[in-house]
Write a protein that holds these residues in place. Sequence first.
Motif, PDB file in Angstrom:
ATOM      1  N   LYS A  42       7.091  12.135  13.099  1.00  0.00           N
ATOM      2  CA  LYS A  42       7.421  12.265  11.682  1.00  0.00           C
ATOM      3  C   LYS A  42       6.668  11.216  10.866  1.00  0.00           C
ATOM      4  O   LYS A  42       6.594  10.050  11.260  1.00  0.00           O
ATOM      5  CB  LYS A  42       8.921  12.069  11.447  1.00  0.00           C
ATOM      6  N   CYS A  43       6.145  11.622   9.721  1.00  0.00           N
ATOM      7  CA  CYS A  43       5.541  10.676   8.781  1.00  0.00           C
ATOM      8  C   CYS A  43       6.660  10.169   7.871  1.00  0.00           C
ATOM      9  O   CYS A  43       7.200  10.920   7.055  1.00  0.00           O
ATOM     10  CB  CYS A  43       4.428  11.327   7.976  1.00  0.00           C
ATOM     11  N   LEU A  44       7.024   8.908   8.033  1.00  0.00           N
ATOM     12  CA  LEU A  44       8.162   8.340   7.321  1.00  0.00           C
ATOM     13  C   LEU A  44       7.799   7.731   5.979  1.00  0.00           C
ATOM     14  O   LEU A  44       8.652   7.595   5.101  1.00  0.00           O
ATOM     15  CB  LEU A  44       8.833   7.255   8.175  1.00  0.00           C
ATOM     16  N   GLN A  45       6.527   7.348   5.810  1.00  0.00           N
ATOM     17  CA  GLN A  45       6.153   6.625   4.602  1.00  0.00           C
ATOM     18  C   GLN A  45       4.647   6.636   4.422  1.00  0.00           C
ATOM     19  O   GLN A  45       3.901   6.546   5.394  1.00  0.00           O
ATOM     20  CB  GLN A  45       6.645   5.180   4.731  1.00  0.00           C
ATOM     21  N   VAL A  46       4.230   6.735   3.181  1.00  0.00           N
ATOM     22  CA  VAL A  46       2.830   6.549   2.812  1.00  0.00           C
ATOM     23  C   VAL A  46       2.800   5.543   1.672  1.00  0.00           C
ATOM     24  O   VAL A  46       3.467   5.721   0.651  1.00  0.00           O
ATOM     25  CB  VAL A  46       2.164   7.873   2.369  1.00  0.00           C
ATOM     26  N   LEU A  47       2.033   4.481   1.863  1.00  0.00           N
ATOM     27  CA  LEU A  47       1.845   3.471   0.831  1.00  0.00           C
ATOM     28  C   LEU A  47       0.411   3.580   0.341  1.00  0.00           C
ATOM     29  O   LEU A  47      -0.518   3.637   1.146  1.00  0.00           O
ATOM     30  CB  LEU A  47       2.099   2.082   1.415  1.00  0.00           C
ATOM     31  N   VAL A  48       0.240   3.643  -0.975  1.00  0.00           N
ATOM     32  CA  VAL A  48      -1.093   3.681  -1.574  1.00  0.00           C
ATOM     33  C   VAL A  48      -1.188   2.533  -2.569  1.00  0.00           C
ATOM     34  O   VAL A  48      -0.449   2.487  -3.555  1.00  0.00           O
ATOM     35  CB  VAL A  48      -1.374   5.031  -2.284  1.00  0.00           C
ATOM     36  N   ARG A  49      -2.077   1.585  -2.268  1.00  0.00           N
ATOM     37  CA  ARG A  49      -2.328   0.456  -3.164  1.00  0.00           C
ATOM     38  C   ARG A  49      -3.561   0.796  -3.995  1.00  0.00           C
ATOM     39  O   ARG A  49      -4.639   1.012  -3.458  1.00  0.00           O
ATOM     40  CB  ARG A  49      -2.551  -0.826  -2.374  1.00  0.00           C
ATOM     41  N   GLU A  50      -3.368   0.831  -5.312  1.00  0.00           N
ATOM     42  CA  GLU A  50      -4.455   1.174  -6.232  1.00  0.00           C
ATOM     43  C   GLU A  50      -5.234  -0.061  -6.672  1.00  0.00           C
ATOM     44  O   GLU A  50      -6.447  -0.017  -6.838  1.00  0.00           O
ATOM     45  CB  GLU A  50      -3.863   1.890  -7.452  1.00  0.00           C
ATOM     46  N   THR A  51      -4.520  -1.158  -6.875  1.00  0.00           N
ATOM     47  CA  THR A  51      -5.135  -2.428  -7.264  1.00  0.00           C
ATOM     48  C   THR A  51      -4.465  -3.531  -6.452  1.00  0.00           C
ATOM     49  O   THR A  51      -3.439  -3.291  -5.800  1.00  0.00           O
ATOM     50  CB  THR A  51      -4.938  -2.724  -8.775  1.00  0.00           C
ATOM     51  N   PRO A  52      -4.982  -4.740  -6.502  1.00  0.00           N
ATOM     52  CA  PRO A  52      -4.326  -5.826  -5.760  1.00  0.00           C
ATOM     53  C   PRO A  52      -2.878  -6.064  -6.177  1.00  0.00           C
ATOM     54  O   PRO A  52      -2.104  -6.639  -5.413  1.00  0.00           O
ATOM     55  CB  PRO A  52      -5.200  -7.045  -6.079  1.00  0.00           C
ATOM     56  N   THR A  53      -2.490  -5.633  -7.370  1.00  0.00           N
ATOM     57  CA  THR A  53      -1.134  -5.906  -7.850  1.00  0.00           C
ATOM     58  C   THR A  53      -0.274  -4.663  -8.036  1.00  0.00           C
ATOM     59  O   THR A  53       0.862  -4.772  -8.499  1.00  0.00           O
ATOM     60  CB  THR A  53      -1.183  -6.670  -9.189  1.00  0.00           C
ATOM     61  N   SER A  54      -0.787  -3.489  -7.685  1.00  0.00           N
ATOM     62  CA  SER A  54      -0.040  -2.251  -7.939  1.00  0.00           C
ATOM     63  C   SER A  54      -0.127  -1.292  -6.767  1.00  0.00           C
ATOM     64  O   SER A  54      -1.219  -0.951  -6.319  1.00  0.00           O
ATOM     65  CB  SER A  54      -0.599  -1.549  -9.186  1.00  0.00           C
ATOM     66  N   TYR A  55       1.035  -0.871  -6.286  1.00  0.00           N
ATOM     67  CA  TYR A  55       1.055   0.116  -5.215  1.00  0.00           C
ATOM     68  C   TYR A  55       2.252   1.042  -5.372  1.00  0.00           C
ATOM     69  O   TYR A  55       3.209   0.748  -6.087  1.00  0.00           O
ATOM     70  CB  TYR A  55       1.043  -0.530  -3.831  1.00  0.00           C
ATOM     71  N   VAL A  56       2.172   2.176  -4.674  1.00  0.00           N
ATOM     72  CA  VAL A  56       3.221   3.190  -4.671  1.00  0.00           C
ATOM     73  C   VAL A  56       3.607   3.450  -3.221  1.00  0.00           C
ATOM     74  O   VAL A  56       2.760   3.465  -2.336  1.00  0.00           O
ATOM     75  CB  VAL A  56       2.716   4.505  -5.317  1.00  0.00           C
ATOM     76  N   VAL A  57       4.895   3.678  -2.990  1.00  0.00           N
ATOM     77  CA  VAL A  57       5.378   4.094  -1.684  1.00  0.00           C
ATOM     78  C   VAL A  57       5.989   5.479  -1.843  1.00  0.00           C
ATOM     79  O   VAL A  57       6.799   5.704  -2.746  1.00  0.00           O
ATOM     80  CB  VAL A  57       6.450   3.128  -1.134  1.00  0.00           C
ATOM     81  N   TYR A  58       5.571   6.405  -0.990  1.00  0.00           N
ATOM     82  CA  TYR A  58       6.183   7.734  -0.954  1.00  0.00           C
ATOM     83  C   TYR A  58       6.960   7.847   0.339  1.00  0.00           C
ATOM     84  O   TYR A  58       6.408   7.648   1.429  1.00  0.00           O
ATOM     85  CB  TYR A  58       5.129   8.848  -1.019  1.00  0.00           C
ATOM     86  N   ARG A  59       8.250   8.170   0.215  1.00  0.00           N
ATOM     87  CA  ARG A  59       9.106   8.418   1.376  1.00  0.00           C
ATOM     88  C   ARG A  59       9.760   9.772   1.184  1.00  0.00           C
ATOM     89  O   ARG A  59      10.436   9.987   0.177  1.00  0.00           O
ATOM     90  CB  ARG A  59      10.188   7.353   1.505  1.00  0.00           C
ATOM     91  N   PRO A  60       9.596  10.662   2.144  1.00  0.00           N
ATOM     92  CA  PRO A  60      10.224  11.980   2.018  1.00  0.00           C
ATOM     93  C   PRO A  60      11.741  11.878   2.182  1.00  0.00           C
ATOM     94  O   PRO A  60      12.253  10.946   2.816  1.00  0.00           O
ATOM     95  CB  PRO A  60       9.609  12.775   3.170  1.00  0.00           C
ATOM     96  N   LYS A  61      12.428  12.840   1.602  1.00  0.00           N
ATOM     97  CA  LYS A  61      13.864  12.965   1.833  1.00  0.00           C
ATOM     98  C   LYS A  61      14.063  13.368   3.292  1.00  0.00           C
ATOM     99  O   LYS A  61      13.201  14.029   3.878  1.00  0.00           O
ATOM    100  CB  LYS A  61      14.462  14.023   0.912  1.00  0.00           C
ATOM    101  N   PRO A  62      15.192  13.011   3.913  1.00  0.00           N
ATOM    102  CA  PRO A  62      15.416  13.349   5.335  1.00  0.00           C
ATOM    103  C   PRO A  62      15.234  14.834   5.642  1.00  0.00           C
ATOM    104  O   PRO A  62      14.663  15.189   6.668  1.00  0.00           O
ATOM    105  CB  PRO A  62      16.864  12.892   5.588  1.00  0.00           C
ATOM    106  N   GLU A  63      15.668  15.709   4.747  1.00  0.00           N
ATOM    107  CA  GLU A  63      15.534  17.145   4.995  1.00  0.00           C
ATOM    108  C   GLU A  63      14.070  17.611   4.998  1.00  0.00           C
ATOM    109  O   GLU A  63      13.744  18.649   5.578  1.00  0.00           O
ATOM    110  CB  GLU A  63      16.373  17.969   4.017  1.00  0.00           C
ATOM    111  N   GLU A  64      13.185  16.860   4.354  1.00  0.00           N
ATOM    112  CA  GLU A  64      11.766  17.218   4.344  1.00  0.00           C
ATOM    113  C   GLU A  64      11.091  16.916   5.692  1.00  0.00           C
ATOM    114  O   GLU A  64      10.014  17.415   5.965  1.00  0.00           O
ATOM    115  CB  GLU A  64      11.030  16.477   3.227  1.00  0.00           C
ATOM    116  N   LEU A  65      11.713  16.083   6.480  1.00  0.00           N
ATOM    117  CA  LEU A  65      11.142  15.709   7.777  1.00  0.00           C
ATOM    118  C   LEU A  65      11.383  16.767   8.839  1.00  0.00           C
ATOM    119  O   LEU A  65      10.776  16.734   9.898  1.00  0.00           O
ATOM    120  CB  LEU A  65      11.710  14.375   8.258  1.00  0.00           C
ATOM    121  N   LEU A  66      12.260  17.704   8.564  1.00  0.00           N
ATOM    122  CA  LEU A  66      12.600  18.738   9.566  1.00  0.00           C
ATOM    123  C   LEU A  66      11.498  19.742   9.735  1.00  0.00           C
ATOM    124  O   LEU A  66      10.699  20.026   8.941  1.00  0.00           O
ATOM    125  CB  LEU A  66      13.898  19.433   9.176  1.00  0.00           C
TER     126      LEU A  66
END
Length: 141
Positions: free
Chosen positions: A117-141
């Motif tokens: 399962k892919c639990l998390q994706v982190l994307v850092r756009e700049t040295p001071t700014s990033y986003v974390v995407y975490r799916p809802k548990p039902e999306e992992l099925l």
Amino acid sequence: MLQQFYPQVPHSYRYELNKDMNLSAAHFIPDEKAGVCKNMHGHTYFINVTIAGDQLDELGFLIDFKQIKDLVHKRYDHTLLNDHNEYKEIFPTTERVAEQIWKTIHEKLQSLPHQPKCLQVLVRETPTSYVVYRPKPEELL
């Protein structure tokens, strides 16, 4: 690559794999409300993908690191994100880029018999700014 700690996902899987990578890409947000981001500009994105599971494949992998890199780096490196089909109806914000990377990896993982399962994706756009995407548990099925 990130050379720093990043948010961890609590889970009870036996194995956790993290893949760091970077890529260079340009984008723009075609809306006046986006301010200067409405102009085309580029970033060196730093990306971390967290994959977990209880079972390994016949070689002893959750997934080969190279497969993850091929799914993300080969697709986006040195491109204009707005030109990708997945961004034809949505703007390629950092949030959406993280979500699309998750969708791509999730699709690949679902095709594997041991179902990591892919639990998390982190994307850092700049040295001071990033986003974390975490799916809802039902999306992992």
